[in-house]
Design a protein around this motif. Structure first.
Motif, PDB file in Angstrom:
ATOM      1  N   ILE A 180      86.657  73.871  34.360  1.00  0.00           N
ATOM      2  CA  ILE A 180      87.459  72.956  33.269  1.00  0.00           C
ATOM      3  C   ILE A 180      87.589  73.579  32.164  1.00  0.00           C
ATOM      4  CG2 ILE A 180      86.758  70.937  31.794  1.00  0.00           C
ATOM      5  CD1 ILE A 180      84.990  69.902  34.495  1.00  0.00           C
ATOM      6  N   VAL A 181      86.848  74.399  31.633  1.00  0.00           N
ATOM      7  CA  VAL A 181      86.965  74.925  30.243  1.00  0.00           C
ATOM      8  C   VAL A 181      88.131  76.206  30.377  1.00  0.00           C
ATOM      9  CG1 VAL A 181      85.748  76.566  28.510  1.00  0.00           C
ATOM     10  CG2 VAL A 181      84.438  74.720  29.751  1.00  0.00           C
ATOM     11  N   ALA A 182      87.876  76.853  31.515  1.00  0.00           N
ATOM     12  CA  ALA A 182      89.056  77.773  31.537  1.00  0.00           C
ATOM     13  C   ALA A 182      90.611  77.262  31.545  1.00  0.00           C
ATOM     14  CB  ALA A 182      88.613  78.618  32.903  1.00  0.00           C
ATOM     15  N   GLN A 183      90.698  76.090  32.318  1.00  0.00           N
ATOM     16  CA  GLN A 183      91.998  75.517  32.379  1.00  0.00           C
ATOM     17  C   GLN A 183      92.375  74.428  31.125  1.00  0.00           C
ATOM     18  OE1 GLN A 183      91.708  73.033  36.082  1.00  0.00           O
ATOM     19  NE2 GLN A 183      91.023  75.124  37.036  1.00  0.00           N
ATOM     20  N   GLY A 184      91.186  74.114  30.134  1.00  0.00           N
ATOM     21  CA  GLY A 184      91.447  73.157  29.376  1.00  0.00           C
ATOM     22  C   GLY A 184      91.661  73.895  27.905  1.00  0.00           C
ATOM     23  N   ALA A 185      91.108  74.838  27.537  1.00  0.00           N
ATOM     24  CA  ALA A 185      91.332  75.385  26.326  1.00  0.00           C
ATOM     25  C   ALA A 185      92.476  75.957  25.867  1.00  0.00           C
ATOM     26  CB  ALA A 185      90.067  76.757  26.040  1.00  0.00           C
ATOM     27  N   ILE A 186      92.819  75.885  24.537  1.00  0.00           N
ATOM     28  CA  ILE A 186      94.051  76.595  24.270  1.00  0.00           C
ATOM     29  C   ILE A 186      94.071  78.030  24.377  1.00  0.00           C
ATOM     30  CG2 ILE A 186      94.435  74.399  22.920  1.00  0.00           C
ATOM     31  CD1 ILE A 186      93.887  76.194  20.237  1.00  0.00           C
ATOM     32  N   GLY A 220      94.547  80.200  26.392  1.00  0.00           N
ATOM     33  CA  GLY A 220      93.471  81.164  27.322  1.00  0.00           C
ATOM     34  C   GLY A 220      92.222  81.243  26.889  1.00  0.00           C
ATOM     35  N   LEU A 221      91.673  80.825  25.669  1.00  0.00           N
ATOM     36  CA  LEU A 221      90.436  80.789  25.126  1.00  0.00           C
ATOM     37  C   LEU A 221      89.267  80.732  26.419  1.00  0.00           C
ATOM     38  CD1 LEU A 221      90.696  79.761  21.500  1.00  0.00           C
ATOM     39  CD2 LEU A 221      90.862  81.875  22.309  1.00  0.00           C
ATOM     40  N   GLY A 222      89.509  79.657  26.839  1.00  0.00           N
ATOM     41  CA  GLY A 222      88.360  79.251  27.871  1.00  0.00           C
ATOM     42  C   GLY A 222      88.268  80.209  28.942  1.00  0.00           C
ATOM     43  N   GLY A 223      89.092  81.078  29.216  1.00  0.00           N
ATOM     44  CA  GLY A 223      88.910  82.083  30.385  1.00  0.00           C
ATOM     45  C   GLY A 223      87.868  83.125  29.927  1.00  0.00           C
ATOM     46  N   SER A 224      87.586  83.381  28.795  1.00  0.00           N
ATOM     47  CA  SER A 224      87.037  84.421  28.251  1.00  0.00           C
ATOM     48  C   SER A 224      85.607  84.066  27.802  1.00  0.00           C
ATOM     49  CB  SER A 224      87.673  85.348  27.286  1.00  0.00           C
ATOM     50  OG  SER A 224      87.880  84.567  26.289  1.00  0.00           O
ATOM     51  N   VAL A 225      85.165  82.728  27.954  1.00  0.00           N
ATOM     52  CA  VAL A 225      83.938  82.082  27.629  1.00  0.00           C
ATOM     53  C   VAL A 225      83.017  82.502  28.768  1.00  0.00           C
ATOM     54  CG1 VAL A 225      82.674  80.112  26.704  1.00  0.00           C
ATOM     55  CG2 VAL A 225      85.139  80.556  25.747  1.00  0.00           C
ATOM     56  N   ASP A 226      81.643  82.902  28.330  1.00  0.00           N
ATOM     57  CA  ASP A 226      80.614  83.051  29.182  1.00  0.00           C
ATOM     58  C   ASP A 226      79.779  81.833  29.127  1.00  0.00           C
ATOM     59  OD1 ASP A 226      78.532  83.680  30.975  1.00  0.00           O
ATOM     60  OD2 ASP A 226      77.827  85.088  29.392  1.00  0.00           O
ATOM     61  N   ILE A 227      79.831  80.940  30.050  1.00  0.00           N
ATOM     62  CA  ILE A 227      78.807  79.663  29.938  1.00  0.00           C
ATOM     63  C   ILE A 227      77.684  80.001  30.724  1.00  0.00           C
ATOM     64  CG2 ILE A 227      78.719  77.133  30.321  1.00  0.00           C
ATOM     65  CD1 ILE A 227      81.801  77.112  30.378  1.00  0.00           C
ATOM     66  N   ARG A 228      76.365  79.723  30.263  1.00  0.00           N
ATOM     67  CA  ARG A 228      75.369  80.176  30.709  1.00  0.00           C
ATOM     68  C   ARG A 228      74.340  79.083  30.373  1.00  0.00           C
ATOM     69  NH1 ARG A 228      73.530  85.941  28.250  1.00  0.00           N
ATOM     70  NH2 ARG A 228      75.750  86.107  27.753  1.00  0.00           N
ATOM     71  N   ARG A 229      73.217  79.057  30.957  1.00  0.00           N
ATOM     72  CA  ARG A 229      71.898  78.403  30.724  1.00  0.00           C
ATOM     73  C   ARG A 229      71.167  79.223  29.625  1.00  0.00           C
ATOM     74  NH1 ARG A 229      68.197  76.048  35.767  1.00  0.00           N
ATOM     75  NH2 ARG A 229      66.939  74.565  34.647  1.00  0.00           N
ATOM     76  N   ALA A 230      70.353  78.516  28.786  1.00  0.00           N
ATOM     77  CA  ALA A 230      69.581  78.816  27.826  1.00  0.00           C
ATOM     78  C   ALA A 230      68.308  79.430  28.376  1.00  0.00           C
ATOM     79  CB  ALA A 230      69.310  77.667  26.892  1.00  0.00           C
ATOM     80  N   ALA A 231      68.042  80.815  28.064  1.00  0.00           N
ATOM     81  CA  ALA A 231      67.030  81.623  28.750  1.00  0.00           C
ATOM     82  C   ALA A 231      65.443  80.977  28.574  1.00  0.00           C
ATOM     83  CB  ALA A 231      66.962  82.876  28.427  1.00  0.00           C
ATOM     84  N   LEU A 232      65.462  80.340  27.575  1.00  0.00           N
ATOM     85  CA  LEU A 232      64.124  79.977  27.217  1.00  0.00           C
ATOM     86  C   LEU A 232      63.250  78.586  27.842  1.00  0.00           C
ATOM     87  CD1 LEU A 232      63.707  80.723  23.316  1.00  0.00           C
ATOM     88  CD2 LEU A 232      63.228  82.031  25.206  1.00  0.00           C
ATOM     89  N   GLY A 233      64.305  77.988  28.655  1.00  0.00           N
ATOM     90  CA  GLY A 233      63.940  76.815  29.482  1.00  0.00           C
ATOM     91  C   GLY A 233      63.112  75.869  28.599  1.00  0.00           C
ATOM     92  N   ALA A 234      62.130  75.212  29.242  1.00  0.00           N
ATOM     93  CA  ALA A 234      60.926  74.279  28.767  1.00  0.00           C
ATOM     94  C   ALA A 234      60.441  74.912  27.550  1.00  0.00           C
ATOM     95  CB  ALA A 234      60.200  73.908  29.728  1.00  0.00           C
TER      96      ALA A 234
END
Length: 394
Positions: free
Chosen positions: A342-348, A350-364
């Protein structure tokens, strides 16, 4: 011999610099501290010796590196110098004991429906009382930090408005300080989560990051742009949960409709899972083992709307990384590729294609570590012996 003018302030500043490095980077060889600070070896040796005398650091023998000569001693932050961290939310009050270096010694979650400030303070006191053995193992407890889902005045730790909790102009920090005889501070939970992930988690070393945290009370966030956390004129920047994601959507407490935090919420996931309440581990286990058409539909819809919001943030902030904490991290893990697409296709542009989406590391532990930073800040700025009282547990 009289002290030279200004030498004391220089000494404190140098101690602060070394202690902050140890706190944020973990154990470091003396040689690395010399490189990072630019001080000479004898100065670093004197500073680490003084930090050890103050009980804020200790040294161990560094493992052999295969080189001739004596290895540089490894300097550690003293994780037994700790603070109490508190996170009130609409479904629970979580209390932790966090040591230097971001080490969480204990975390206790007490279920509570929209606790008031007095209830939050009483629960915190009860939990602290149950931590007697853990506290006895500490060398020092120096303060209290609280992460609150609302607008907090950083000057005195009062909560201007926490709508989901029903708090308005509540002196939370003062109440905690009075109850536990320790200095206390309070701040916005999402802002503190951003700080924690940038300091100890998945955002280390990154200068352009958007962070989103989802909890039972809603969604908040923060942005680091060019290495600078954006705070706003009054310190209230980061209300990313009130980004519009669906025109004419569900009503939000802010007076609008279709805000991110009303459309993407923990309650919707719990309902489809048949749960009344759950911590992050329980939520993730349920989403992994109870897959059903209803769950796929609800999670998919929420991921699509979360994607709309993230596209906006990518267009506005141009981050390299988007970190998702709280239940948003669990939601992402349910179908990571869906959100990335969604982000890769929606951002202007081509900005979304280079964004790293990931989970926060510290959890709870995330918000407890963030809250702890408030209480550690004065110590890091001016390393000094502790004060009597609960601050001295043995």
């Amino acid at each position: 011999m009289p002290t030279k003018p200004g030498s004391e302030s220089i000494r404190i500043r140098n101690l602060s610099r070394v202690l902050a490095l140890l706190h944020r980077r973990g154990p470091l060889p003396r040689a690395e501290l010399t490189r990072l600070t630019g001080f000479n070896r004898s100065t670093v040796g004197a500073l680490t010796t003084e930090l050890a005398r103050l009980g804020l650091a200790y040294e161990t023998e560094a493992p052999a590196a295969g080189r001739a000569g004596r290895p540089s001693p490894l300097v550690h932050p003293n994780e037994r110098v700790a603070v109490l961290a508190v996170h009130p939310d609409v479904d629970a009050v979580t209390v932790g004991l966090v040591g230097l270096g971001g080490k969480v010694h204990r975390r206790v979650r007490c279920n509570a429906a929209s606790p008031s400030v007095p209830e939050t303070v009483n629960i915190t006191k009860t939990v602290v009382g149950s931590m007697a053995s853990a506290l006895a193992a500490m060398d020092r407890v120096v303060g209290i930090g609280a992460a609150v889902p609302g607008l907090v005045d950083s000057s005195d730790g009062s909560v201007r408005l926490a709508p989901h909790l029903g708090w308005k102009n509540e002196p939370l920090a003062a109440a905690l300080s009075s109850a536990l005889s320790l200095p206390a501070w309070a701040g916005n939970d999402a802002t503190l989560g951003t700080l924690a992930e940038s300091t100890f988690g998945a955002g280390i070393g990154q200068d352009n990051v958007v962070y989103l945290n989802g909890s039972a009370s809603g969604i908040g966030g923060g942005a680091v742009v060019g290495g600078i956390p954006l705070s706003g004129a009054d310190g209230f920047a980061g209300e990313l949960g009130h980004t519009l994601v669906r025109t004419g959507g569900l009503p939000c407490h802010c007076g609008r409709r279709g805000c991110l935090e009303t459309e993407v919420n923990l309650a919707g996931l719990l309902e489809v899972l048949g749960l009344q309440t759950a911590d992050l581990d329980q939520l993730e286990a349920a989403m992994r083992t109870q897959e059903s058409p209803g769950l796929r539909e609800t999670a998919g819809r929420q991921l699509d709307l979360l994607g709309e919001a993230v596209v906006n943030f990518v267009n506005i902030f141009n981050p390299r990384t988007v970190l998702l904490g709280g239940f948003l991290g669990v939601l992402w893990a349910f179908d990571p590729q869906r959100l990335q697409n969604i982000v890769a296709q929606g951002a202007i542009s081509g900005l979304g294609g280079s964004v790293d989406i990931r989970r926060a590391a510290l959890g709870a532990d995330l918000l407890l570590v963030g809250a702890a930073e408030l209480a550690f800040a004065p110590l890091l700025a001016r390393p000094a012996p502790s004060v009597p009282g609960l601050a001295e547990t043995r």
